[in-house]
Design a protein around this motif. Sequence first.
Motif, PDB file in Angstrom:
ATOM      1  N   ASN A  13       8.263 -10.230 -13.935  1.00  0.00           N
ATOM      2  CA  ASN A  13       8.637 -10.016 -12.671  1.00  0.00           C
ATOM      3  C   ASN A  13       8.099  -8.677 -12.401  1.00  0.00           C
ATOM      4  O   ASN A  13       8.486  -7.577 -12.715  1.00  0.00           O
ATOM      5  CB  ASN A  13      10.278 -10.182 -12.426  1.00  0.00           C
ATOM      6  CG  ASN A  13      10.414  -9.616 -11.027  1.00  0.00           C
ATOM      7  OD1 ASN A  13       9.575  -9.081 -10.309  1.00  0.00           O
ATOM      8  ND2 ASN A  13      11.678  -9.930 -10.512  1.00  0.00           N
ATOM      9  N   THR A  53       7.662  -6.783  -9.830  1.00  0.00           N
ATOM     10  CA  THR A  53       8.465  -6.050  -8.858  1.00  0.00           C
ATOM     11  C   THR A  53       9.190  -4.947  -9.563  1.00  0.00           C
ATOM     12  O   THR A  53       9.618  -4.042  -9.100  1.00  0.00           O
ATOM     13  CB  THR A  53       9.234  -6.982  -7.980  1.00  0.00           C
ATOM     14  OG1 THR A  53       8.367  -8.297  -7.434  1.00  0.00           O
ATOM     15  CG2 THR A  53       9.544  -6.214  -6.736  1.00  0.00           C
ATOM     16  N   MET A 104       0.742  -4.562  -5.922  1.00  0.00           N
ATOM     17  CA  MET A 104       1.283  -5.411  -6.471  1.00  0.00           C
ATOM     18  C   MET A 104       0.206  -6.361  -6.548  1.00  0.00           C
ATOM     19  O   MET A 104      -0.271  -7.099  -5.393  1.00  0.00           O
ATOM     20  CB  MET A 104       2.657  -6.197  -5.773  1.00  0.00           C
ATOM     21  CG  MET A 104       3.772  -5.213  -5.746  1.00  0.00           C
ATOM     22  SD  MET A 104       4.382  -5.011  -7.269  1.00  0.00           S
ATOM     23  CE  MET A 104       5.198  -6.822  -7.609  1.00  0.00           C
ATOM     24  N   SER A 109       2.533 -10.827  -7.173  1.00  0.00           N
ATOM     25  CA  SER A 109       3.362 -11.700  -7.601  1.00  0.00           C
ATOM     26  C   SER A 109       2.799 -13.083  -7.260  1.00  0.00           C
ATOM     27  O   SER A 109       2.044 -13.258  -6.609  1.00  0.00           O
ATOM     28  CB  SER A 109       4.703 -11.611  -6.574  1.00  0.00           C
ATOM     29  OG  SER A 109       5.808 -10.634  -6.699  1.00  0.00           O
ATOM     30  N   GLU A 167      11.456  -8.074  -1.746  1.00  0.00           N
ATOM     31  CA  GLU A 167      10.888  -7.303  -2.623  1.00  0.00           C
ATOM     32  C   GLU A 167      10.074  -6.289  -2.279  1.00  0.00           C
ATOM     33  O   GLU A 167      10.360  -5.051  -2.698  1.00  0.00           O
ATOM     34  CB  GLU A 167      11.020  -8.055  -4.181  1.00  0.00           C
ATOM     35  CG  GLU A 167      11.849  -8.699  -4.574  1.00  0.00           C
ATOM     36  CD  GLU A 167      11.642  -9.688  -5.969  1.00  0.00           C
ATOM     37  OE1 GLU A 167      12.352 -10.165  -6.528  1.00  0.00           O
ATOM     38  OE2 GLU A 167      10.304  -9.807  -6.129  1.00  0.00           O
ATOM     39  N   TYR A 168       8.906  -6.687  -1.794  1.00  0.00           N
ATOM     40  CA  TYR A 168       7.858  -5.956  -1.622  1.00  0.00           C
ATOM     41  C   TYR A 168       8.332  -4.995  -0.481  1.00  0.00           C
ATOM     42  O   TYR A 168       7.949  -3.705  -0.418  1.00  0.00           O
ATOM     43  CB  TYR A 168       6.749  -6.691  -1.014  1.00  0.00           C
ATOM     44  CG  TYR A 168       5.791  -7.526  -2.051  1.00  0.00           C
ATOM     45  CD1 TYR A 168       6.425  -7.624  -3.319  1.00  0.00           C
ATOM     46  CD2 TYR A 168       4.547  -7.864  -1.734  1.00  0.00           C
ATOM     47  CE1 TYR A 168       5.595  -8.203  -4.304  1.00  0.00           C
ATOM     48  CE2 TYR A 168       3.738  -8.354  -2.670  1.00  0.00           C
ATOM     49  CZ  TYR A 168       4.237  -8.827  -3.913  1.00  0.00           C
ATOM     50  OH  TYR A 168       3.433  -9.508  -5.072  1.00  0.00           O
ATOM     51  N   LEU A 211       9.906  -2.047  -2.073  1.00  0.00           N
ATOM     52  CA  LEU A 211       8.827  -1.308  -2.651  1.00  0.00           C
ATOM     53  C   LEU A 211       8.000  -0.444  -1.770  1.00  0.00           C
ATOM     54  O   LEU A 211       7.786   0.724  -2.077  1.00  0.00           O
ATOM     55  CB  LEU A 211       7.809  -2.043  -3.623  1.00  0.00           C
ATOM     56  CG  LEU A 211       8.426  -2.896  -4.833  1.00  0.00           C
ATOM     57  CD1 LEU A 211       7.285  -3.544  -5.398  1.00  0.00           C
ATOM     58  CD2 LEU A 211       8.576  -1.559  -5.823  1.00  0.00           C
TER      59      LEU A 211
END
Lengths: 263, 375
Positions: free
Chosen positions: B70, B72, B89, B92, B105-106, B109
């Motif tokens: 993961n 993230t 990233m 993912s 999640e992004y 971030l």
Amino acid sequence: MFEEDHVEADGFRIRFASAGAGDGAPLVHLHGAGGLELTPAHDLLARDRRVIAFEMPGFGDSPANTRHQRMPDLARTMLEAVTALGIETFDLMGTSFGGKAALWTTLLAPERVSALVLEAPAAIRPEGHAPPQAATAEEFAALFHAHPERVPPRPLPDPALREKTWPLVMRLMAPDRDAELEDAMGSLQVPVLAVFGDRDRVIPPEMGRIYKRLLPSCHLLFVYDAGHAISTDRPEAFTEAVADFLARHERFVVSQRSTMLFP
Amino acid sequence: MEAWIFFPVTYVSDRPLPQVWPLPASVYDRATGQAAFAHALEQMEFAESLGFDGVDVAEHHYAAASLTPNPTVMAGAVSQRIKKARIAMLGSTVPLTNPVRVAEEYAILDNLTGGRLVAGMLRGTPNEFLTYGTNSDESRAMYEEGVQLVIKAWTEPEPFGWQGRHYQYRTVSVWPRPLQEPHPPVLVSGNSADAATFAGRTRLMMGLSFMPVHLAARQTALYRQTAARAGWEPGAMDMLYRGFIHVAETDEQAAAEVAHTYWKVPEGTPQPAPEVQPSYSAEAAAPDAGGVATAERAAVEANTSRALSGEQFAKMGLQFCGSPDTVFAQIERLRDETGIGIIDFVFQGPSLPHAMLMRSLELFGRHVLPRMHEL
């Protein structure tokens, strides 16, 4: 199989196609500016309910409709047509131009409409929105479908037909932002499902959020990889959501899909 | 040009590891694993001090080459160490995850980095599809839909439902929203013809990896053509190339270090018996026929479940290797022949020790990076 018939209402002789039967309310469908056209979604929806697809006065082979000046006029006629079929309460679905007609029909008789489905509705458009034009059959297909290569080729609409219906369409669709309609939408308590294809090139799918904001009970749904003709481009996906919404209204957000693989 | 640096967080073992996928947990040494994370964080802080423009992480599973299944989570840590560089990233693996979760999640971030996130979304290589049982035949369709869903989740201001082919949601309403408006730059893979076409058609950044320069040029040309048909023109900064790099004082020294240390497979490394190797590879690779094999896919196609051997790596060669002058010339050639503006360097060879990596990084930072910034 859909069968054709006619009903007399409000001084009009109105053609309709109907099929199916079920315990629930019948589903009344109001077509887009191109007129009555049965799609695979009609067949799928008619598996579990009676579906009545009207041809609104002024479309198809019916005489030019110069009587209706505003959309509520047409909505009143369609309400009478439903009554003439002996139907009191019903589910209503409107496609594009028919979305505006369906909204007005619901606003005129909210107590009779159990749930409202708007398929790529054209009731709210960006200010100064020019209706997209297609000069060739290929352009026409590309305008309405996410994958024009997947639909059978068909000729452009007959110019004579267009000459007959277009003044009615333009008159009843105006204006792009209809303050009277949008005010009325704010107090509509009927549950609404507003569906847009994420690749709609006729009506920007971003219009969907305005329905969501204006209507007290509105679910906005995007059908992936569908153009303006959602029920032709993704009939199974469209029908699953519509049928689930008609069956469960707001509760359709609660998933009933089983994830169990083995007991 | 911009220089980014990829941190796979590699488990660098001084003991022989079986060349298999999945790598059994029984051979894992906890202290070695923990050191990989500490080293990566130290290396990325050093890279930023040298002037690198971006730092990135990626998703890989069940293997020593990368300990960030993961990514993230790793990027959350990176966001607290890296203060100026972009954090990317790359990315993912969308068909393995829940796209709405990726959007969420992004978005976290992007807030944690003050809007420095580059949102790469990738499809995954055939071995990755084995991780959670993803149907490789459907992976491209899942991937393309997932990317569109993530973007919709970032841009649609009202709660919405999604009626897809592979994903269905009745209600999506992502909080937090990304800091960047309308959303962080999205990068997708361009390693196959299908992928480059998708990137051009959807107006997204395109990333290439490990392929020879002439094939990279073919992909960037296809990307530009498709973009032109979609009515836009990609710039140099819309295109990224990821490649392995090793820098030493001289070409000879760099070659020797690559041969003996970077790709080293210790003597006596156990190899899997042929009969236990799954034979999914031809089928898994089929949907991408006509595409350009990545290093990982080449490895899987060549030898089913075996990881890349040192010999295979050595035969393919590093994309950037030699003295600072030589490496700069290799970068210039890539730029001239492809128009790519961002190179994402992989300093971490599968068996390259931390100290040697730091020296390669320092040589690059002092003698190549300033000149690359002038390009």
